[in-house]
Design a protein around this motif. Structure first.
Motif, short mmCIF file in Angstrom:
data_model
loop_
_atom_site.label_atom_id
_atom_site.label_comp_id
_atom_site.label_asym_id
_atom_site.label_seq_id
_atom_site.Cartn_x
_atom_site.Cartn_y
_atom_site.Cartn_z
N MET A 1 0.83 -1.20 0.00
CA MET A 1 0.00 0.00 0.00
C MET A 1 0.87 1.26 0.00
O MET A 1 2.06 1.20 0.31
CB MET A 1 -0.92 0.00 1.23
CG MET A 1 -0.20 0.14 2.55
SD MET A 1 -1.35 0.22 3.97
CE MET A 1 -2.28 1.69 3.57
N ILE A 2 0.24 2.36 -0.37
CA ILE A 2 0.93 3.65 -0.33
C ILE A 2 0.17 4.57 0.62
O ILE A 2 -1.06 4.64 0.56
CB ILE A 2 1.02 4.29 -1.73
CG1 ILE A 2 2.00 3.49 -2.60
CG2 ILE A 2 1.43 5.76 -1.66
CD1 ILE A 2 2.03 3.91 -4.06
N ILE A 3 0.93 5.22 1.50
CA ILE A 3 0.33 6.16 2.45
C ILE A 3 0.73 7.57 2.02
O ILE A 3 1.92 7.87 1.88
CB ILE A 3 0.82 5.88 3.88
CG1 ILE A 3 0.61 4.39 4.22
CG2 ILE A 3 0.11 6.79 4.89
CD1 ILE A 3 1.40 3.94 5.42
N VAL A 4 -0.28 8.39 1.79
CA VAL A 4 -0.01 9.80 1.48
C VAL A 4 -0.15 10.56 2.80
O VAL A 4 -1.26 10.69 3.34
CB VAL A 4 -1.01 10.34 0.44
CG1 VAL A 4 -0.66 11.78 0.05
CG2 VAL A 4 -1.05 9.43 -0.78
N LEU A 5 0.97 11.02 3.29
CA LEU A 5 1.00 11.64 4.62
C LEU A 5 0.80 13.15 4.52
O LEU A 5 1.18 13.79 3.52
CB LEU A 5 2.33 11.33 5.29
CG LEU A 5 2.51 9.83 5.64
CD1 LEU A 5 3.98 9.47 5.76
CD2 LEU A 5 1.74 9.50 6.92
N LYS A 6 0.22 13.69 5.57
CA LYS A 6 0.14 15.15 5.64
C LYS A 6 1.58 15.68 5.67
O LYS A 6 2.42 15.15 6.43
CB LYS A 6 -0.59 15.58 6.92
CG LYS A 6 -2.06 15.16 6.93
CD LYS A 6 -2.75 15.61 8.23
CE LYS A 6 -4.02 14.79 8.49
NZ LYS A 6 -5.03 14.87 7.43
N PRO A 7 1.88 16.70 4.89
CA PRO A 7 3.28 17.12 4.74
C PRO A 7 3.97 17.44 6.07
O PRO A 7 5.13 17.11 6.26
CB PRO A 7 3.18 18.36 3.84
CG PRO A 7 1.93 18.14 3.05
CD PRO A 7 0.98 17.42 3.97
N GLU A 8 3.22 18.05 6.99
CA GLU A 8 3.90 18.54 8.19
C GLU A 8 4.48 17.41 9.06
O GLU A 8 5.51 17.58 9.70
CB GLU A 8 2.96 19.45 9.02
CG GLU A 8 1.59 18.87 9.33
CD GLU A 8 0.56 19.01 8.21
OE1 GLU A 8 0.95 19.28 7.06
OE2 GLU A 8 -0.64 18.83 8.49
N THR A 9 3.84 16.27 9.08
CA THR A 9 4.35 15.18 9.92
C THR A 9 4.87 14.00 9.10
O THR A 9 5.14 12.92 9.64
CB THR A 9 3.22 14.66 10.85
OG1 THR A 9 2.07 14.36 10.04
CG2 THR A 9 2.86 15.68 11.91
N ALA A 10 5.02 14.22 7.80
CA ALA A 10 5.39 13.11 6.92
C ALA A 10 6.72 12.49 7.34
O ALA A 10 6.84 11.25 7.46
CB ALA A 10 5.46 13.59 5.47
N ALA A 11 7.72 13.30 7.56
CA ALA A 11 9.05 12.76 7.86
C ALA A 11 9.03 11.91 9.13
O ALA A 11 9.59 10.81 9.18
CB ALA A 11 10.06 13.90 7.98
N ALA A 12 8.35 12.38 10.12
CA ALA A 12 8.30 11.63 11.38
C ALA A 12 7.57 10.31 11.22
O ALA A 12 7.99 9.27 11.74
CB ALA A 12 7.60 12.49 12.46
N MET A 13 6.49 10.36 10.49
CA MET A 13 5.71 9.14 10.31
C MET A 13 6.47 8.13 9.44
O MET A 13 6.44 6.92 9.68
CB MET A 13 4.35 9.46 9.68
CG MET A 13 3.42 10.22 10.60
SD MET A 13 3.03 9.27 12.11
CE MET A 13 2.77 10.60 13.28
#
Lengths: 331, 331, 331, 331
Positions: D1-13
């Motif tokens: 699967m691909i997760i599209v993360l909210k930009p602000e917390t993407a790196a942490a997630m």
């Protein structure tokens, strides 16, 4: 062109032609025949013409593979098999070598109903880089052990020229996969060995493509070649993985002297279609069959859907040999 | 969807469903089964659901042709043949009816080794308008006479809907040619008769296309359908006219209840390849074979290169029946 | 063979040849050329040979369709279009005639950006017998009205020979569908009219098959033929319905004098791929395009996924004419 | 699967997911997206789900090549070219490097009308082992010199993994030939370099096969990939060598971020068809073209029939850029 020489003077005439043309073009001799590339009848010395029974000018590029140069069948002898002779050769085993124990068990099943060759992949050409890529050299060792314990020959795929020496240490027969049928570097590499090669037809390889690919092996000096029909790619692949082109069996037998083996497993890709297609393959006149077996197909690391369970395999193999016996009675 | 009803209440439930949905959509019943187009389980009355053993929602468009609606084999009975039963049916004859005498002689040859159907074209679908187009009604008459004189059934091609009544006067089996497999007007026309139809697979027809074409015939009320595999068009046609897709035999047998017949003559197009492909066709499990014969192939008015001479045919047919006998012993 | 006669004596020599060979074989004359089937140069009278500029012996079966007999382009004139000339002809409309109002609206859209022909099916060759089969004659009437109200020509499919007279009452151009490309009875029937015919290439028709099918029409006396490339069936149809064979455009233009039209809608089957393929079709040199449009594709009675919405169509058509203008500047 | 993360917390997630799943499966990150093989939404920590804008579960095996992970175009920069940007890239040169002088002359021609890359084969994958196999390293040197003298980039084929280091010393772009598209050892070898790779579609490769082959390169860490459409093998190859599948251009552009280049020369195999197919290729929206040129095609050591003479090439290239300019004006 190919010159069919009168037997009594064939050797002398061949020597003369090699002396005259050998530095300029390719020459190939076989018994009382000689093929010369790029030469016309008018280029020949008069005494050669006089010593010829026939001058064949319509010659395919794959001349060493052609019955025009080599009319009699090639028969390949491995420790436990004679491929291309009167016997039907059964090759069976798992798609991939999954473990030493598993391939040992599958080899034992294969052996039960007359197989003389065990198959298994240690290097796997998978469509996706993230799929299981095979056990590598450990897989070769496990397959060798399984073959030896059951008095079987071993066939396994070699995927690139760098691996040829390593695979050669273990196998009785190299398999060249369909995706590599025109990997000319690989063909040249196995052509420099004296180990028999089973060349799989590419997905969209014409008959002429197959013969030219075989010629790359022969050009290196290895004439122990067998051809594997494993299905071609056509417009319909909803219910079968490929289209089993059984017409290729008699066509190849007409054109070339190499044995032709059928692979019903890859041709159809669904286990419940394998037995009828295996029977059709025998009936088409093939010299042998390579078939995939697995005791727990749903857990197989590759190509589970097309694997026969042992019980199905054993019945299919028995029928195959009965069918071949019937066909032998017709000759 | 298809509803498998409990046998005891099947008739009542089917009647109820026809009353409820019959004016809005297509319904087809077969024994205790009923197929309804465009209806979901949630649309069904509760008592129908309670009376159902199974609700099958993944149903192909060609529902009457599917084993989901009609699980048991269709067996077609013509005066001299049972097609789709335990017997292997041999159909043989010339490509075209060339003259009354010639087709009479060929019918006699066909009969000698167990054929129960004689074939021959009176209307020929030729690629070029300047090629021989067939004898027309005179050809039908000659073929009928040849069939009758030898106690054989007759199969012949009908090329357009206008000709259906005329051809129906003579033939026991209509043949629909490969080029007309999706001539829907013609399919509808033969579907309105009760004469058995042999539907040839089109050159690039998928399995689903074949079944949908058969469905056009069935939709008209004619369920006496057999399917002919005659080779498909692929990338390689240098050495064979088509690619014989024998995998289609078990695939069709899995999906549909109609008998499957193989045509090795058109599949390969070269007489010396016909026998091995005929054997492969029998071994694939087909219910019968249609094959072209001619005593002077080089003078044939159509498709001479693929015709078997009588002697070759007789040997092939004998082998085919022997092979079928062996296969019968396996069941 | 084809004899290219010196212009000054061409008529006399043609008359002589017709007198000598006309009862035995097919002869076709075009300006100073004459084609004779089955005749060799040695069979010709000496004065004909003397009056010839060229004797062409390598002649295709579809001789009337060949540029060897008819070197200059065929240009077809309908009331509002010139097909095969310098102009690019746009044909647009819905897949099926769904109602009089709908086709009227779509014709109006088509007209807006330069279309001169409106398309729409009244008799639909559907894969399944349970799919919408078209409005029949009422559809023809609606399409005729839509064409007339917008000063457009009308093109519509005729599916069988029995319908030819009825469709002929309404249409400016007959369309022969891909599945009927080798329905020879139908080809002969439209060949007996003088209404232009747009012949769609069959799914697996070779170039030679297309030309031979056209020849069936020409053999009846109707030379108003245009050829439609609409995609062929290949091994990959996951993302496109067919494979658009644009190489067929220049190949056909080299071999035959008939105009070539492209059908990007059926070729790809997905509306978002239609514009790039339409542009590619123009750039390949085609004489025109036939394209499907629909204002509410998801509700279309057939082939909705490939229909362009009006806005997309209008932009595509504008670009197509701009591209054609650029290409005209290169000549 | 691909997760599209909210930009602000993407790196942490992403870091969290790598820590949790990195030892068990493959993870790929791109900007605020992350792909995880073999994981379902239910397996994800709750805070990751909360931080996601989208969870995409229908993901192809070739995930790094997919626009789902990498939505924006890949743009490849070589010393003289920008491939995949707004410019149309012209690559031209002889099929084989025949001599230092010849390739120098051809590079000069290529350069004249806007080419920024010169092509030429030093290692040639020929169907027959007896055909010219290329000049080897001397050919690489000659092509490098021709490129440098004309301020061009160089593209050349590498045929096996052993040759990768040698070819890497000279070339700006590796070409992988059609016959090697699924030579996975070779794909892995070029995947370990950082040199751009032009991957030719195999003769019967599906769109998915092409993307999976590209994924083998990407899996090694090399993301500088362009895809070459060069025609596929279909049922008709009488008048063209292959069937140019231009539908693949927009299909690939929809699915993948890699630039798509067209090769009209191999697609049709006949020089007089190259210009219309080159125009069609530009119109289909390709990012560039690779085309073969030769000043004396009849003497070419390989593929002479498809080579454009300089004058034809210059006109074609001029038209191609004009067409691309027109298309740019539409955006």
């Amino acid at each position: 062109m190919i010159i069919v020489l009168k037997p009594e003077t064939a050797a002398a005439m061949q020597a003369k032609l090699v002396a005259q043309f050998g530095s300029k073009t390719e020459l190939f001799t076989h018994h009382n025949r000689i093929a010369i590339q790029g030469i016309q009848p008018a280029d020949l010395p008069a005494d050669v013409v006089a010593a010829a029974d026939d001058l064949i000018t319509d010659v395919p590029a794959a001349v060493q593979s052609s019955r025009l140069l080599h009319p009699e069948n090639t028969v390949i002898k491995t420790p436990h098999s004679v491929i291309g002779g009167d016997q039907f050769v059964m090759m069976a085993g798992p798609c991939s070598v999954e473990s030493a124990d598993h391939v040992m068990a599958m080899a034992k099943v294969a052996k039960q109903r007359g197989a003389t060759v065990v198959r298994g992949g240690a290097f796997k050409p998978r469509t996706s880089p993230y799929s299981f890529q095979g056990l590598g050299e450990a897989g070769l060792q496990a397959l060798r052990a399984a073959a030896d314990a059951n008095d079987l020959d071993m066939i396994t795929e070699v995927m690139d020229d760098e691996h040829v020496p390593m695979v050669a240490k273990y196998t009785d027969i190299f398999q060249i996969g369909a995706r590599n049928m025109q990997n000319f570097s690989l063909l040249k590499a196995v052509g420099r060995t004296q180990i028999p090669v089973a060349l799989k037809r590419g997905m969209s390889a014409t008959i002429d493509d197959v013969l030219n690919a075989a010629e790359y092996i022969a050009a290196g000096g290895n004439h122990q070649i067998m051809l594997l029909e494993r299905g071609i790619r056509t417009f319909d692949h909803k219910y079968t993985r490929n289209t089993f082109d059984l017409g290729a069996v008699p066509v190849l037998q007409k054109l070339t002297h190499y044995p032709v083996i059928v692979d019903p497993s890859h041709a159809v890709g669904e286990w419940d279609l394998v037995t009828p297609m295996a029977m059709a393959g025998v009936a088409s006149g093939a010299s042998g069959m390579i078939v995939e077996i697995h005791d727990r197909p749903t857990e197989a690391l590759s190509d589970g859907p097309q694997a026969l369970k042992p019980k199905t395999y054993l019945k299919m193999a028995q029928q195959a040999f009965q069918l071949h016996d019937l066909m032998t009675s017709w000759n």
